[in-house]
Design an enzyme around this catalytic site. Structure first.
Site, PDB file in Angstrom:
ATOM      1  N   GLY A 206       0.881  -1.192  -0.089  1.00 44.85           N
ATOM      2  CA  GLY A 206       0.051   0.110   0.140  1.00 44.85           C
ATOM      3  C   GLY A 206       0.792   1.321  -0.039  1.00 44.85           C
ATOM      4  O   GLY A 206       1.979   1.175  -0.530  1.00 44.85           O
ATOM      5  N   SER A 207       0.168   2.384   0.498  1.00 44.97           N
ATOM      6  CA  SER A 207       0.841   3.571   0.360  1.00 44.97           C
ATOM      7  C   SER A 207       2.009   3.852   1.351  1.00 44.97           C
ATOM      8  O   SER A 207       2.161   3.032   2.193  1.00 44.97           O
ATOM      9  CB  SER A 207      -0.078   4.698   0.671  1.00 44.97           C
ATOM     10  OG  SER A 207      -0.394   4.736   2.086  1.00 44.97           O
ATOM     11  N   ALA A 208       2.899   4.787   1.171  1.00 47.45           N
ATOM     12  CA  ALA A 208       4.019   4.804   1.949  1.00 47.45           C
ATOM     13  C   ALA A 208       3.632   5.518   3.379  1.00 47.45           C
ATOM     14  O   ALA A 208       4.157   5.142   4.181  1.00 47.45           O
ATOM     15  CB  ALA A 208       5.055   5.925   1.309  1.00 47.45           C
ATOM     16  N   GLY A 211       2.349   2.530   5.403  1.00 44.26           N
ATOM     17  CA  GLY A 211       3.707   1.624   5.631  1.00 44.26           C
ATOM     18  C   GLY A 211       4.494   2.386   6.643  1.00 44.26           C
ATOM     19  O   GLY A 211       5.250   1.560   7.443  1.00 44.26           O
ATOM     20  N   GLU A 229       5.766  -3.276   1.242  1.00 48.45           N
ATOM     21  CA  GLU A 229       5.865  -2.708  -0.124  1.00 48.45           C
ATOM     22  C   GLU A 229       5.094  -1.351  -0.438  1.00 48.45           C
ATOM     23  O   GLU A 229       3.762  -1.541  -0.202  1.00 48.45           O
ATOM     24  CB  GLU A 229       5.323  -4.017  -1.042  1.00 48.45           C
ATOM     25  CG  GLU A 229       5.778  -3.716  -2.577  1.00 48.45           C
ATOM     26  CD  GLU A 229       5.108  -2.700  -3.344  1.00 48.45           C
ATOM     27  OE1 GLU A 229       5.552  -1.693  -3.327  1.00 48.45           O
ATOM     28  OE2 GLU A 229       4.193  -3.156  -3.700  1.00 48.45           O
ATOM     29  N   CYS A 263       2.449   0.548  -8.359  1.00 49.24           N
ATOM     30  CA  CYS A 263       3.351   1.053  -7.594  1.00 49.24           C
ATOM     31  C   CYS A 263       4.736   1.225  -8.563  1.00 49.24           C
ATOM     32  O   CYS A 263       5.586   2.078  -7.906  1.00 49.24           O
ATOM     33  CB  CYS A 263       3.719   0.075  -6.460  1.00 49.24           C
ATOM     34  SG  CYS A 263       4.015  -1.689  -6.730  1.00 49.24           S
TER      35      CYS A 263
END
Length: 471
Positions: A206-208, A211, A229, A263
């Site tokens: 998913g998104s930074a 994360g 990831e 991504c």
């Protein structure tokens, strides 16, 4: 508080399904209860079960692809390729399990042996994304099950119906219902699952932003495995004298496949200065021919909508910010239909933007700049906190060697798109793109932990030094 979650088609706003919202504690408890029996099931039986799962997905492929297309908005042709990857993941994971997490026993000099075996962690949480709502969580779940773990899977709140369909396929194949649990819900359910004391790890795509929050949360829990990831702000460099039409096709594949919602999508295009104008002519000519539409339209669209209107509004606002900062519009980002997230593919010249934001614009937006020399091009490409994917388009092998050694990314391609990574290779990046636990072929590494054993059939030992004489 609502007890059901609704899911709609991005391309039409039509209702797909309403699914009951779950409770993280209940799902973790069910998985914990079922885990021990699954872990004790012989590997050969787990392999047979997962092969049946591949067969179930193959039998249901048409309905599965239709659901993925409707719920994500991606074209039907692309949804079919996603179902194919779900099927193929089983065979690839079986091979990877044997290679990377298999048993090794070697005789030791002087007698005895050294054994290397792997054990499952226990109960693993899987948080899935909306862009590949079947393929990406399946890429965690299959190797986790092969290793002997139980799984609690929370699909994205934007694609819960696809998640439910995937879990039903596992159960239909004979994976015990307690071993794969489905948690429907939004951010509250996701936080409850990630923070539950009784999970042994979390596998996230998913998104930074999310994360990084998980990374902080797990920093004080080293006993739990965490695999992240988190996407990328991926560069493409075009240099020397490639075929410009082929280069344009590679750029379009990188930037606009899945409406830019990958991504590994190409976000930034860095062009040798002398090639800029002819490349832009080839690229805009191709972009202007791209069909944007609903999944089942005829002729088939190249790309569909972004996932929802919130995502479309965010992208439109960010493009406005870039233009206000000095970006020049080569091709605009525009809504095709009112109240729907169908967007045109955009190209922005950001050469005059002094402070270029290092953001993952998760949609069909390509930012273009010039470079005076290859050192400058590499510096621009590396000007990111991310490090997932990068591609060089050039006929020169010497240039590729220079690019490969200088670029910061976990996936480095030559005359290929930035996206479309093979499941038979590791998948992951550095920086804000992950935490050094690549998935795909290397997923076996984080789904089990190694146990080294020194073994002998009988106890035989002496202490040759450091003892007082017998009295």
């Amino acid at each position: 508080m609502p007890s059901f979650m609704s899911t709609h088609e991005p391309a039409t706003a039509a209702l797909i399904a309403e699914l009951p919202i779950g409770n993280a504690g209940d799902e973790v408890a069910a998985a914990r209860t079922a885990w021990a029996d699954w872990a004790m099931t012989p590997l050969a039986e787990r392999i047979d079960t997962l092969r049946r799962f591949a067969g179930i997905v193959r039998d249901r492929a048409e309905a599965f692809a239709d659901l993925i297309a409707r719920e994500t908005g991606k074209p039907l042709w692309e949804a079919k390729t996603e179902v194919d990857t779900v099927i193929a993941k089983v065979g690839i994971s079986i091979t990877a399990q044997a290679e990377r997490a298999g048993e090794r026993v070697t005789d030791q000099p002087g007698g005895g042996r050294m054994a290397l075996r792997h054990r499952p962690h226990g109960v693993l949480a899987v948080l899935g994304p909306y862009n590949f709502p079947a393929h990406l969580p399946n890429g965690h779940i299959v190797p986790a099950l092969l290793a002997g773990n139980a799984v609690v899977f929370k699909p994205s709140e934007k694609t819960p119906a696809t998640g439910a369909f995937l879990v039903e396929c596992y159960h239909a194949a004979g994976v015990p219902e307690g071993v794969v649990r489905l948690l429907i819900g939004g951010p509250d359910q996701g936080r409850a699952l990630a923070g539950h004391d009784d999970i042994d790890g979390l596998l996230f795509t998913g998104s930074a932003r999310t994360g990084l929050a998980l990374n902080r949360q797990f920093a004080e829990r080293p006993e739990k495995i965490l695999a992240l990831e988190m996407g990328g702000n991926n560069p493409i460099i075009v240099w020397d004298d490639p075929d410009l039409d082929a280069a344009a096709a590679l750029i379009v594949q990188s930037a606009y496949t899945t409406a830019g919602q990958r991504c590994t999508a190409g976000r930034r295009l860095i062009v040798e200065d002398r090639l800029f104008d002819p490349l832009m002519a080839a690229l805009t000519g191709l972009v202007d021919r791209l069909i944007v539409g609903a999944p089942h339209d005829a002729p088939a669209p190249f790309m569909g909508p972004v996932i929802d209107n919130d995502a479309a509004d965010h992208l439109l606002a960010r493009v406005d910010d870039l233009v206000a900062s000095g970006a020049k519009i080569i091709r605009p980002l525009e809504r095709i239909a009112p109240e729907l997230p169908l967007l045109t593919p955009a190209i922005l010249d950001i050469g005059a933007v002094a402070e270029r934001p290092d953001d993952e614009l998760f949609g069909p937006v390509l930012q273009v700049s010039r470079a005076t020399d290859f050192t400058d091009a590499i510096a621009q490409a590396n000007a990111t906190r991310y490090g997932l994917s990068a591609s060089l388009i050039s006929p020169s092998s010497e240039r590729y060697a220079q690019f490969w050694s200088g670029i910061r990314a976990g996936i480095v391609n030559w005359n290929r798109p930035t996206n479309g990574a093979a499941s038979s290779a590791p998948f992951g990046g550095i920086g804000w793109s992950g935490n050094h636990r690549p998935s795909a072929y290397y997923a076996a590494d984080y789904c089990a932990y190694p146990v080294a054993s020194a073994e002998s059939d009988s106890a035989a030992a002496t202490i040759p030094v450091g003892l007082r004489p017998h009295s």
